[in-house]
Structures are given as structure tokens and as C-alpha cells.
Design an enzyme around this catalytic site. Structure first.
Site, PDB file in Angstrom:
ATOM      1  N   ARG A  35       0.786  -1.149   0.011  1.00 58.99           N
ATOM      2  CA  ARG A  35      -0.054  -0.064  -0.050  1.00 58.99           C
ATOM      3  C   ARG A  35       0.865   1.334  -0.002  1.00 58.99           C
ATOM      4  O   ARG A  35       0.302   2.270  -0.882  1.00 58.99           O
ATOM      5  CB  ARG A  35      -0.872   0.146   1.102  1.00 58.99           C
ATOM      6  N   ASP A 145     -12.564  10.727  15.056  1.00 61.98           N
ATOM      7  CA  ASP A 145     -11.602   9.845  14.230  1.00 61.98           C
ATOM      8  C   ASP A 145     -10.225  10.681  14.165  1.00 61.98           C
ATOM      9  O   ASP A 145     -10.532  11.759  14.080  1.00 61.98           O
ATOM     10  CB  ASP A 145     -12.260   9.324  13.136  1.00 61.98           C
TER      11      ASP A 145
HETATM   12  C1  LIG Z   1     -13.220   0.072  10.948  1.00 62.51           C
HETATM   13  S1  LIG Z   1     -13.380   1.731  11.357  1.00 62.51           S
HETATM   14  C2  LIG Z   1     -14.791   1.386  12.664  1.00 62.51           C
HETATM   15  C3  LIG Z   1     -15.954   2.417  12.516  1.00 62.51           C
HETATM   16  C4  LIG Z   1     -17.142   1.920  13.517  1.00 62.51           C
HETATM   17  N1  LIG Z   1     -16.666   2.189  14.496  1.00 62.51           N
HETATM   18  C5  LIG Z   1     -17.551   0.658  13.133  1.00 62.51           C
HETATM   19  O1  LIG Z   1     -17.328  -0.194  14.124  1.00 62.51           O
HETATM   20  O2  LIG Z   1     -18.480   0.308  12.194  1.00 62.51           O
HETATM   21  C6  LIG Z   1     -11.857   2.049  12.346  1.00 62.51           C
HETATM   22  C7  LIG Z   1     -11.742   3.767  12.587  1.00 62.51           C
HETATM   23  O3  LIG Z   1     -10.797   3.799  13.561  1.00 62.51           O
HETATM   24  C8  LIG Z   1     -10.163   4.954  13.166  1.00 62.51           C
HETATM   25  N2  LIG Z   1      -8.646   4.765  13.970  1.00 62.51           N
HETATM   26  C9  LIG Z   1      -7.799   3.947  13.832  1.00 62.51           C
HETATM   27  N3  LIG Z   1      -6.556   4.363  14.557  1.00 62.51           N
HETATM   28  C10 LIG Z   1      -7.130   5.619  15.401  1.00 62.51           C
HETATM   29  C11 LIG Z   1      -6.580   6.385  16.309  1.00 62.51           C
HETATM   30  N4  LIG Z   1      -5.243   6.248  16.858  1.00 62.51           N
HETATM   31  N5  LIG Z   1      -7.333   7.374  16.612  1.00 62.51           N
HETATM   32  C12 LIG Z   1      -8.662   7.747  16.393  1.00 62.51           C
HETATM   33  N6  LIG Z   1      -9.139   6.933  15.268  1.00 62.51           N
HETATM   34  C13 LIG Z   1      -8.405   5.809  14.961  1.00 62.51           C
HETATM   35  C14 LIG Z   1      -9.838   4.624  11.778  1.00 62.51           C
HETATM   36  O4  LIG Z   1      -9.384   5.979  11.076  1.00 62.51           O
HETATM   37  C15 LIG Z   1     -11.306   4.216  11.291  1.00 62.51           C
HETATM   38  O5  LIG Z   1     -12.141   5.056  10.626  1.00 62.51           O
END
Ligand SMILES: C[S@@+](CC[C@H](N)C(=O)[O-])C[C@H]1O[C@@H](n2cnc3c(N)ncnc32)[C@H](O)[C@@H]1O
Length: 269
Positions: A35, A145
Site C-alpha cells: 500500500r 476519528d
Molecule cells: C473500521 S473503522 C470502525 C468504524 C465504526 N466504529 C464501526 O464499528 O463500524 C475504524 C476507524 O478507527 C479509526 N482509527 C484508527 N486508529 C485511530 C486512532 N489512533 N485514533 C482515532 N481513530 C483511529 C480509523 O481511522 C477508522 O475510521
């Protein structure tokens, strides 16, 4: 053409990402290499080292965001892990309404909200539950986020809706755009969600303690010590008797201070 990433470059990059965002890439070498080297290729780089040097030195937010977007998944959808929303409506909301009869303020956080489906979904549950009383309550949901890109989509609030959304919700909480066939979240729901950028590695310093924290399918990227530390911060940021919901495929360490009350649902003692 895919570039080659040396062991040294991979190590310093994965250490940096882990320290900044908690995301553990050590088992994901193949994914990172494909990626990120494709990103570097798109930017005209012919070698990885200068790109990584620059990223680590300058920490330019726009470039960091591009890297992060390649390394994380923002996959989400309305009605995801429906059991949580059932528990929220049937158990948590009746309790909170009792507890907050005086101040009429609910404090709910969708941490790692991605493109907004989760916090809008929570907000719809609250509006449904409170019905005509909703206007007398402050029920704003904090939604955070790390990715600006997903937050922009969230703020726009326009979606293709899955069939799992109940028809009465489609009518009540969305406005259909006939031309595109897409649905815009209705103002009553949109205004009820506050989006903010927040890195879950940072100290939690919001004004209120939370009645409920949803942090679902986010900690899957974190290693156990990072996850335990975050769970500790969530615990401190929650009112006694408040709840934490995590993804159905996730688990808490057995020494976690929470008690389990339903699958992937925990309560502060
Ligand atoms: C798979 S999505 C989950 C969305 C929702 N909570 C759900 O369960 O459908 C994971 C999200 O976590 C965010 N994320 C990952 N690491 C993070 C961090 N250190 N701080 C804040 N957000 C984070 C990513 O940007 C992503 O949008």
C-alpha cells in the site's frame, strides 16, 4: 511498479506509526509494503528511504493523513452489530433517562466513528426512544476519528442505504435525493452529532465524563499494551455505571476493570 522497502525502513516506519497512532503493523509487512510503495510511486518516488525520512522529519499532516488512509480500514455501515443498538435502546437508554431526569443531558461518544454511520445510528436510537420528549434533552453525540477524510464524509452525511435500515427510519431520519438515489441524514439527526478529529493515543480531556463509549472495530489495530492503556483512559473518562461497547470480534483483557454485561458490552463498576 512496486518499490522495495528495506528492513530498516520498515522498522522505523512501523515504530513511528505505532508511537503516533497505536497501530501495530509488525505482522502486516506485506500490506504496508504494497500500500505504501504504491502511494510513493503515485507521488513519483523511486526509492522509499527519502519518503520515509521526510515523513518522520516533517510530520506534515497532509502526508501523514495519506499514509494513515492507506494503512487503516474505515469499513463501517448502518446497523452494524445490531445487538449493541438493541441493548442500548432496551437497557442503557431507560437507565440513563432515569439517571438524568434532572440535568437532561446524555453524554455519548463514538470513538473511531469513521464515515459517520455509527454516531448517526446512535442518534436515531436516542430520538426514537425519547420520541416527543427529545427536544427537552441535550443528547448530542460526540463522534471522533483520526482521519480527516472520513470525517469529511461523515459531516456531509449522504449515503447509499442498506436494506437493513427500517423503512420508518428511512422516512423519518433521511431525505432521499431522487436524482442520485442517495439519502441525506435529516437535520434533526445531523445537528445532534458533533464531529471532531481526535487521536485515541492522546489524553482524554473532554468536558464531561461519558455515559456510554462506543469504540467498535478500532482497537483491532492496537497491540495489547496499547489497548489496555486506552481501556484505562476510557474507564477514567466514564461515569460510574457507564458503558463501553467494543466490536463483536474484540475482547478485553481479563484484568480489565470493567464488568461484562452483554456480548462485547461492559460496565464501569
Ligand atoms: C473500521 S473503522 C470502525 C468504524 C465504526 N466504529 C464501526 O464499528 O463500524 C475504524 C476507524 O478507527 C479509526 N482509527 C484508527 N486508529 C485511530 C486512532 N489512533 N485514533 C482515532 N481513530 C483511529 C480509523 O481511522 C477508522 O475510521
Amino acid at each position: 511498479m512496486q518499490l522495495t522497502m528495506s528492513d530498516e525502513d520498515f522498522t522505523r516506519l512501523s515504530r513511528f506509526i505505532k508511537a503516533q497512532y497505536g497501530i501495530n503493523l509488525t505482522q502486516k509487512r506485506q500490506l504496508v509494503t504494497s500500500r505504501l510503495t504504491s502511494l510513493m510511486g503515485e507521488q513519483g518516488h523511486t526509492r522509499c528511504t527519502p519518503f520515509i525520512d521526510r515523513l518522520l522529519e516533517k510530520r506534515d499532516p497532509a502526508n501523514m493523513e495519506l499514509v494513515l488512509n492507506r494503512l487503516t480500514t474505515n469499513y463501517t455501515f448502518f446497523m452494524r452489530e445490531q445487538d449493541h443498538f438493541n441493548f442500548f435502546e432496551q437497557t442503557v437508554l431507560p437507565e440513563l433517562v432515569q439517571r438524568h431526569q434532572r440535568d437532561r443531558v446524555l453524554s455519548i461518544w463514538s470513538a473511531g466513528c469513521s464515515s459517520g454511520e455509527e454516531p448517526y445510528n446512535i442518534s436515531m436510537c436516542i430520538k426514537d426512544f425519547l420520541g416527543p420528549e427529545a427536544g427537552r434533552w441535550d443528547t448530542r453525540v460526540l463522534a471522533t476519528d483520526i482521519s480527516q477524510r472520513v470525517l469529511a464524509t461523515a459531516q456531509r452525511g449522504v449515503y447509499e442505504l442498506p436494506d437493513t435500515i427500517p423503512e420508518h427510519w428511512k422516512k423519518r431520519y433521511f431525505v432521499k435525493d431522487k436524482a442520485s438515489g442517495q439519502y441525506a441524514v435529516a437535520p434533526v439527526i445531523k445537528e445532534n452529532v458533533i464531529f471532531q478529529t481526535f487521536n485515541l493515543m492522546d489524553p482524554i480531556r473532554f468536558r464531561l465524563k461519558f455515559d456510554v463509549i462506543f469504540c467498535r472495530n478500532v482497537m483491532i489495530y492496537f497491540d495489547q499494551p496499547t489497548k489496555n492503556a486506552l481501556i484505562g483512559r476510557f474507564y477514567d473518562a466514564t461515569v460510574p455505571g457507564g458503558y463501553l461497547m467494543i466490536g463483536h470480534s474484540e475482547s478485553l483483557d481479563k484484568n480489565s476493570p470493567y464488568r461484562t454485561v452483554a456480548p462485547s458490552t461492559f460496565q464501569k463498576r
